[in-house]
Design a protein around this motif. Structure first.
Motif, PDB file in Angstrom:
ATOM      1  N   LYS A  20       0.853  -1.176   0.000  1.00 32.89           N
ATOM      2  CA  LYS A  20       0.000   0.000   0.000  1.00 32.89           C
ATOM      3  C   LYS A  20       0.895   1.234   0.000  1.00 32.89           C
ATOM      4  CE  LYS A  20      -3.948   2.066   2.381  1.00 32.89           C
ATOM      5  NZ  LYS A  20      -4.906   1.935   3.514  1.00 32.89           N
ATOM      6  N   MET A  21       0.570   2.230  -0.845  1.00 31.05           N
ATOM      7  CA  MET A  21       1.417   3.404  -0.975  1.00 31.05           C
ATOM      8  C   MET A  21       0.566   4.661  -1.112  1.00 31.05           C
ATOM      9  SD  MET A  21       4.406   1.978  -3.560  1.00 31.05           S
ATOM     10  CE  MET A  21       5.611   3.218  -3.072  1.00 31.05           C
ATOM     11  N   LYS A  22       1.192   5.802  -0.835  1.00 33.32           N
ATOM     12  CA  LYS A  22       0.552   7.093  -1.037  1.00 33.32           C
ATOM     13  C   LYS A  22       1.645   8.141  -1.221  1.00 33.32           C
ATOM     14  CE  LYS A  22       0.052   7.762   3.984  1.00 33.32           C
ATOM     15  NZ  LYS A  22      -0.894   7.968   5.102  1.00 33.32           N
ATOM     16  N   HIS A  23       1.246   9.321  -1.704  1.00 35.14           N
ATOM     17  CA  HIS A  23       2.220  10.396  -1.868  1.00 35.14           C
ATOM     18  C   HIS A  23       1.552  11.731  -1.612  1.00 35.14           C
ATOM     19  CE1 HIS A  23       0.269  10.756  -5.813  1.00 35.14           C
ATOM     20  NE2 HIS A  23       0.781  11.983  -5.882  1.00 35.14           N
ATOM     21  N   GLN A  24       2.384  12.736  -1.401  1.00 38.21           N
ATOM     22  CA  GLN A  24       1.909  14.102  -1.197  1.00 38.21           C
ATOM     23  C   GLN A  24       2.848  15.057  -1.911  1.00 38.21           C
ATOM     24  OE1 GLN A  24       1.744  15.323   2.889  1.00 38.21           O
ATOM     25  NE2 GLN A  24       0.903  17.343   2.449  1.00 38.21           N
ATOM     26  N   TRP A  25       2.289  15.890  -2.780  1.00 29.71           N
ATOM     27  CA  TRP A  25       3.015  16.991  -3.392  1.00 29.71           C
ATOM     28  C   TRP A  25       2.304  18.280  -2.961  1.00 29.71           C
ATOM     29  CZ3 TRP A  25       3.745  15.771  -9.342  1.00 29.71           C
ATOM     30  CH2 TRP A  25       4.547  14.625  -9.484  1.00 29.71           C
ATOM     31  N   GLU A  26       3.026  19.178  -2.345  1.00 32.86           N
ATOM     32  CA  GLU A  26       2.435  20.425  -1.879  1.00 32.86           C
ATOM     33  C   GLU A  26       3.389  21.576  -2.177  1.00 32.86           C
ATOM     34  OE1 GLU A  26       0.451  22.334   2.204  1.00 32.86           O
ATOM     35  OE2 GLU A  26       1.580  20.445   2.296  1.00 32.86           O
ATOM     36  N   THR A  27       2.867  22.627  -2.788  1.00 32.27           N
ATOM     37  CA  THR A  27       3.666  23.812  -3.088  1.00 32.27           C
ATOM     38  C   THR A  27       3.169  24.976  -2.249  1.00 32.27           C
ATOM     39  OG1 THR A  27       4.046  23.078  -5.365  1.00 32.27           O
ATOM     40  CG2 THR A  27       4.411  25.401  -4.889  1.00 32.27           C
ATOM     41  N   LYS A  28       4.091  25.589  -1.500  1.00 32.37           N
ATOM     42  CA  LYS A  28       3.775  26.776  -0.717  1.00 32.37           C
ATOM     43  C   LYS A  28       4.547  27.966  -1.277  1.00 32.37           C
ATOM     44  CE  LYS A  28       2.400  24.322   3.451  1.00 32.37           C
ATOM     45  NZ  LYS A  28       2.514  24.207   4.930  1.00 32.37           N
ATOM     46  N   GLU A  29       4.466  29.092  -0.600  1.00 33.70           N
ATOM     47  CA  GLU A  29       5.018  30.323  -1.160  1.00 33.70           C
ATOM     48  C   GLU A  29       6.517  30.231  -1.401  1.00 33.70           C
ATOM     49  OE1 GLU A  29       5.181  35.136  -0.184  1.00 33.70           O
ATOM     50  OE2 GLU A  29       4.141  33.754   1.169  1.00 33.70           O
ATOM     51  N   HIS A  30       7.251  29.592  -0.499  1.00 35.53           N
ATOM     52  CA  HIS A  30       8.700  29.617  -0.581  1.00 35.53           C
ATOM     53  C   HIS A  30       9.330  28.225  -0.767  1.00 35.53           C
ATOM     54  CE1 HIS A  30       8.665  33.834   0.428  1.00 35.53           C
ATOM     55  NE2 HIS A  30       8.001  33.597   1.551  1.00 35.53           N
ATOM     56  N   ALA A  31       8.535  27.176  -0.811  1.00 32.63           N
ATOM     57  CA  ALA A  31       9.114  25.835  -0.892  1.00 32.63           C
ATOM     58  C   ALA A  31       8.067  24.841  -1.383  1.00 32.63           C
ATOM     59  CB  ALA A  31       9.655  25.396   0.467  1.00 32.63           C
ATOM     60  N   GLN A  32       8.549  23.695  -1.812  1.00 38.06           N
ATOM     61  CA  GLN A  32       7.672  22.579  -2.150  1.00 38.06           C
ATOM     62  C   GLN A  32       7.970  21.418  -1.206  1.00 38.06           C
ATOM     63  OE1 GLN A  32       8.546  20.552  -5.954  1.00 38.06           O
ATOM     64  NE2 GLN A  32      10.413  21.784  -6.101  1.00 38.06           N
ATOM     65  N   PHE A  33       6.933  20.637  -0.952  1.00 39.00           N
ATOM     66  CA  PHE A  33       7.041  19.512  -0.033  1.00 39.00           C
ATOM     67  C   PHE A  33       6.615  18.249  -0.782  1.00 39.00           C
ATOM     68  CE2 PHE A  33       6.512  23.348   2.348  1.00 39.00           C
ATOM     69  CZ  PHE A  33       7.362  23.208   3.436  1.00 39.00           C
ATOM     70  N   ILE A  34       7.551  17.320  -0.927  1.00 38.79           N
ATOM     71  CA  ILE A  34       7.330  16.091  -1.680  1.00 38.79           C
ATOM     72  C   ILE A  34       7.544  14.924  -0.730  1.00 38.79           C
ATOM     73  CG2 ILE A  34       7.971  14.752  -3.715  1.00 38.79           C
ATOM     74  CD1 ILE A  34       6.913  17.564  -4.354  1.00 38.79           C
ATOM     75  N   ARG A  35       6.610  13.969  -0.758  1.00 39.88           N
ATOM     76  CA  ARG A  35       6.688  12.863   0.195  1.00 39.88           C
ATOM     77  C   ARG A  35       6.091  11.610  -0.423  1.00 39.88           C
ATOM     78  NH1 ARG A  35       4.653  12.935   6.482  1.00 39.88           N
ATOM     79  NH2 ARG A  35       4.147  10.723   6.675  1.00 39.88           N
ATOM     80  N   TYR A  36       6.731  10.465  -0.141  1.00 42.25           N
ATOM     81  CA  TYR A  36       6.237   9.156  -0.547  1.00 42.25           C
ATOM     82  C   TYR A  36       6.198   8.250   0.674  1.00 42.25           C
ATOM     83  CZ  TYR A  36       7.346  11.152  -5.060  1.00 42.25           C
ATOM     84  OH  TYR A  36       7.402  11.989  -6.135  1.00 42.25           O
ATOM     85  N   ASP A  37       5.094   7.496   0.806  1.00 40.39           N
ATOM     86  CA  ASP A  37       4.902   6.594   1.934  1.00 40.39           C
ATOM     87  C   ASP A  37       4.539   5.207   1.417  1.00 40.39           C
ATOM     88  OD1 ASP A  37       4.650   8.585   4.442  1.00 40.39           O
ATOM     89  OD2 ASP A  37       3.584   9.453   2.737  1.00 40.39           O
ATOM     90  N   TRP A  38       4.997   4.197   2.115  1.00 37.90           N
ATOM     91  CA  TRP A  38       4.644   2.814   1.786  1.00 37.90           C
ATOM     92  C   TRP A  38       4.521   2.017   3.073  1.00 37.90           C
ATOM     93  CZ3 TRP A  38       9.239   5.138   1.562  1.00 37.90           C
ATOM     94  CH2 TRP A  38      10.376   4.488   2.047  1.00 37.90           C
ATOM     95  N   LYS A  39       3.654   1.018   3.061  1.00 39.89           N
ATOM     96  CA  LYS A  39       3.328   0.281   4.270  1.00 39.89           C
ATOM     97  C   LYS A  39       3.859  -1.142   4.168  1.00 39.89           C
ATOM     98  CE  LYS A  39      -0.511  -0.114   7.528  1.00 39.89           C
ATOM     99  NZ  LYS A  39      -1.967   0.122   7.722  1.00 39.89           N
ATOM    100  N   GLN A  40       4.727  -1.502   5.112  1.00 42.47           N
ATOM    101  CA  GLN A  40       5.295  -2.844   5.161  1.00 42.47           C
ATOM    102  C   GLN A  40       5.103  -3.426   6.549  1.00 42.47           C
ATOM    103  OE1 GLN A  40       9.263  -1.503   3.426  1.00 42.47           O
ATOM    104  NE2 GLN A  40       9.084  -3.551   2.548  1.00 42.47           N
ATOM    105  N   LYS A  41       4.516  -4.616   6.602  1.00 39.52           N
ATOM    106  CA  LYS A  41       4.291  -5.324   7.856  1.00 39.52           C
ATOM    107  C   LYS A  41       3.615  -4.426   8.888  1.00 39.52           C
ATOM    108  CE  LYS A  41       7.948  -8.712   7.165  1.00 39.52           C
ATOM    109  NZ  LYS A  41       9.140  -9.397   7.716  1.00 39.52           N
ATOM    110  N   GLY A  42       2.619  -3.673   8.417  1.00 35.60           N
ATOM    111  CA  GLY A  42       1.828  -2.825   9.292  1.00 35.60           C
ATOM    112  C   GLY A  42       2.463  -1.507   9.671  1.00 35.60           C
ATOM    113  N   GLN A  43       3.646  -1.208   9.143  1.00 35.59           N
ATOM    114  CA  GLN A  43       4.354   0.012   9.497  1.00 35.59           C
ATOM    115  C   GLN A  43       4.487   0.924   8.272  1.00 35.59           C
ATOM    116  OE1 GLN A  43       8.067  -0.644  11.677  1.00 35.59           O
ATOM    117  NE2 GLN A  43       7.429  -2.755  12.096  1.00 35.59           N
ATOM    118  N   TRP A  44       4.093   2.180   8.442  1.00 35.80           N
ATOM    119  CA  TRP A  44       4.270   3.152   7.362  1.00 35.80           C
ATOM    120  C   TRP A  44       5.716   3.628   7.333  1.00 35.80           C
ATOM    121  CZ3 TRP A  44       1.409   4.058   3.303  1.00 35.80           C
ATOM    122  CH2 TRP A  44       0.038   3.784   3.341  1.00 35.80           C
ATOM    123  N   GLN A  45       6.311   3.591   6.148  1.00 34.84           N
ATOM    124  CA  GLN A  45       7.667   4.075   5.896  1.00 34.84           C
ATOM    125  C   GLN A  45       7.559   5.364   5.078  1.00 34.84           C
ATOM    126  OE1 GLN A  45      10.105   1.746   7.141  1.00 34.84           O
ATOM    127  NE2 GLN A  45       8.244   0.710   7.833  1.00 34.84           N
TER     128      GLN A  45
END
Length: 239
Positions: A114-139
């Protein structure tokens, strides 16, 4: 016809200098470890597949999706030409059909999570993130980065990490698959902060239980890059 066409976008690349002895059992036949400034690297990479086509066809529900992989760098001398490539220790995607095709046709080492991602752009920076779930734990692998891209300089560490255009897969002690990856030269964004929450013991290795890389749990990466990415192709393999 290319085996796969897609865009690889917003590639987070967390890079660790590593003892080459850790990688020796993974080095495919006829290739050798590639180095930058005398150092071997393993990279944890997260990115987004966009507009994916397999053999020219868009597969429903398999067009846009995340990938996280753990890889290192090799080279192969083909006649007078050195080909610089990567070897994937593990690749994680959220789509079981991708895992089946890659593992069956290319003998790669994909797993489905299971996976998800987040791309967010703000005034001075961008925030990029990827998450994946292994053995019940989000990485997680994520960065805060500048908004404006800059060229990747020739001879730089970022060039070494991004400019590898071949993939190599160890099939047996005397057999390797090679495939070409094509894309234009990428640009990068300055990384301001990074956040990595990854249990590398849960990142299964190609042969075994992943214990070879659990020591990275207590290591900060030696460098972190964010590349914009581009359209890419993955060509058909050869032995």
């Amino acid at each position: 016809m290319s085996f796969l066409k897609a865009e690889w976008r917003k590639l987070i690349m967390a890079n660790y200098i590593i003892d080459p002895d850790v990688l020796k059992s993974y080095v495919p036949y006829k290739t050798e470890l590639d180095t930058w400034n005398g150092n071997n690297y393993v990279s944890l990479i997260g990115f987004l597949f966009v507009n994916t086509k397999l053999l020219g066809l868009k597969i429903p529900f398999h067009i846009n999706f995340e990938e996280v992989n753990l890889r290192f760098y090799v080279r192969y001398k083909d006649g007078d030409e050195w080909k610089r490539g990567v070897v994937f220790i593990k690749e994680i995607v959220p789509k079981p059909a991708i895992t089946f095709v890659a593992n069956t046709l290319y003998q790669e080492h994909y797993a489905t999570c299971k996976m998800k991602h987040q791309w967010e752009t703000k005034e001075h920076a961008q925030f990029i993130r990827y998450d994946w779930k292994q053995k019940g734990q989000w990485q997680t692998i994520g960065v805060e980065a500048a908004l404006e891209p800059t060229p990747i300089l020739e001879g730089s560490e970022a060039e070494f990490i991004t400019e590898h255009y071949w993939g190599y897969t160890q099939i047996s002690p005397s057999k390797t698959y090679e495939y070409e990856v094509t894309h234009p030269r990428w640009q990068q964004y300055e990384v301001i902060n990074h956040h990595i929450k990854t249990d590398f013991s849960l990142m299964p290795k190609a042969f075994g239980n992943g214990a070879d890389f659990s020591f990275l749990n207590v290591r900060e990466p030696d460098s972190v890059f964010l590349a914009e990415g581009s359209s890419i192709t993955v060509e058909n393999k050869r032995t």
